[in-house]
Design an enzyme around this catalytic site. Structure first.
Site, PDB file in Angstrom:
ATOM      1  N   SER A 180      51.295  35.299  46.984  1.00  0.00           N
ATOM      2  CA  SER A 180      51.389  36.758  46.889  1.00  0.00           C
ATOM      3  C   SER A 180      51.003  37.438  48.189  1.00  0.00           C
ATOM      4  CB  SER A 180      50.476  37.285  45.776  1.00  0.00           C
ATOM      5  OG  SER A 180      50.881  36.786  44.539  1.00  0.00           O
TER       6      SER A 180
ATOM      7  N   GLU B 213      36.118  35.159  43.802  1.00  0.00           N
ATOM      8  CA  GLU B 213      36.018  35.975  45.014  1.00  0.00           C
ATOM      9  C   GLU B 213      34.612  35.976  45.602  1.00  0.00           C
ATOM     10  OE1 GLU B 213      37.533  36.805  42.219  1.00  0.00           O
ATOM     11  OE2 GLU B 213      39.622  37.107  42.801  1.00  0.00           O
TER      12      GLU B 213
ATOM     13  N   PHE C 167      38.867  43.188  43.318  1.00  0.00           N
ATOM     14  CA  PHE C 167      38.201  41.883  43.235  1.00  0.00           C
ATOM     15  C   PHE C 167      37.320  41.644  44.456  1.00  0.00           C
ATOM     16  CE2 PHE C 167      42.250  40.448  40.809  1.00  0.00           C
ATOM     17  CZ  PHE C 167      41.931  41.313  39.787  1.00  0.00           C
TER      18      PHE C 167
END
Lengths: 323, 79
Positions: free
Chosen positions: A44, A65, A90
């Site tokens: 992505s 994360e 995130f």
């Protein structure tokens, strides 16, 4: 890093996320100590080619994360220049403590890249939107916050970030077909705003995707005899006070435009500065409302909240009592 | 330069292929460079070369060298 209009058009077709991946690929040719991290969003983030060509320089940390920032901190302490990407909330909320301590407090050379900030994640909704990310990140000491105006500026930001030895948050707004602002090469420096259009009646200070929309608004208003200047404030922190002081000295009404909540982002940063200057001009902040927003196609969301060029032009006329 | 020559040159430049690869075998992901990134770069290069703007559906349908010739015909570009 010089850019051409032809390149920028190609990057525009790719959109902001894939352009980030392309910029990293180009940077890898020049930077031996580059490390690139992703929280399970490598594809992505347009990093497919980078992963294939530089497998030893890429780490997929998984959907973790907080751990990604910790790993980034360790790599940075050992001398790597680290780019770590995920979606805006995130990074800025889930990993807020790690960002604050490892990036801010330790002042480590980590660049976090928020792919799909603002409302560009469209149908993924508020859980993935970056409505408050700039507000959070600019409140952390030592943090620099940059929001590029188009894909060329994304490439320039990535290259400038690699030479900037402090933590940085790069906020990518816009989607596939991110409109071109810059047809030709220009001077990009972190912390230095760029006047894209001069004008004498109204001043716009915009960032990210709203730079293009502001230029569209300025064109419309020009046809109606209102002369509008547009300042690309790509660096939200540290804000370019010199450029702002110049606007303030002109004495014309100032509008800030951003794909972010009107609370805590560019508009707030500009307000904080001009509030200490006596007799400064009126400031109006245009952005997303201080509420959770609708889930829809990207362009539709911008339209819903009055963030397209024609709507911005109307808002400016209303505030100036010209309608 | 003819339209055919311009069309071929875009593929050669975008995907680092040779002229003898420009045939029915050249399809999306058949060569390393024709991935999603390369695809959009090729689209932008075609738009530049022929001064057109491809619709999203056509960009998605543009799955091969030969299919592209049919798609460009919709934009009055005869290859």
């Amino acid at each position: 890093m010089k850019i051409t209009g032809k390149e920028n058009k190609q990057w525009s077709r790719l959109g902001s996320r894939a352009t980030y991946g392309q910029a990293i690929l180009m940077l890898a040719e020049k930077l031996e100590n580059l490390m690139v991290l992703s929280a399970d969003l490598g594809n992505s983030s347009g990093l497919d080619r980078f992963k294939a060509l530089y497998p030893d320089k890429f780490l997929n940390i998984g959907i973790a994360e907080q751990n990604m920032i910790g790993v980034a901190a360790g790599l940075a302490k050992e001398g790597s220049i680290v780019f770590a990407s995920s979606f805006a909330p995130f990074i800025t909320m889930r990993a807020a403590e790690q960002v604050r301590m490892n990036m801010g407090y330790m002042d480590l050379n980590i660049k976090t890249v928020a792919i799909g900030s603002g409302v560009s994640m469209s149908f993924l909704g508020n859980s993935h939107f970056g409505l408050e990310d700039a507000a959070i990140m600019r409140s952390i000491p030592n943090m620099t916050v940059v929001s590029p105006a188009d894909c060329a500026e994304i490439v320039k930001t990535v290259f400038a970030a690699a030479e900037y030895p402090h933590p940085m948050y790069i906020r990518l707004t816009g989607a596939v077909g991110f409109p071109v602002v810059y047809e030709d090469d220009y001077d990009f420096q972190i912390g230095k705003a760029v006047e894209i259009r001069s004008g004498t009646d109204v001043s716009i200070v915009a960032t990210g995707s709203m730079v293009y929309q502001s230029l569209e608004a300025a064109k419309i208003l020009q046809e109606e005899g209102i002369s509008v200047s547009v300042l690309n404030m790509h660096t939200i922190k540290p804000i370019d006070t010199k450029a702002l002081n110049l606007l303030i000295s002109k004495g014309k009404t100032i509008f800030t435009i951003e794909e972010h909540s009107i609370t805590g982002g560019l508009g707030s940063a500009v307000a904080e500065h001009i509030s200490s200057i006596p007799n400064s001009p009126t400031l109006y902040r245009i952005g997303l409302p201080d509420e959770f927003v609708i889930t829809a196609e990207y362009h539709y969301i911008l339209e819903k909240y009055g963030l397209l060029g024609a709507q911005i032009a109307i808002s400016i006329k209303e505030k100036l009592n010209l309608k | 330069m003819t339209n055919k020559e311009k069309y071929d040159q875009v593929f050669i430049d975008s995907f680092s292929v040779t002229a003898d690869q420009l045939n029915e075998g050249l399809v999306y992901q058949s060569v390393q460079q024709w991935d999603s990134i390369g695809h959009m770069g090729m689209v932008a290069a075609l738009e530049d070369a022929f001064d057109i703007m491809l619709e999203t559906d056509d960009i998605i349908d543009f799955g091969s060298y030969l299919k592209g010739i049919d798609i460009l015909a919709k934009y009055e570009v005869v290859v």
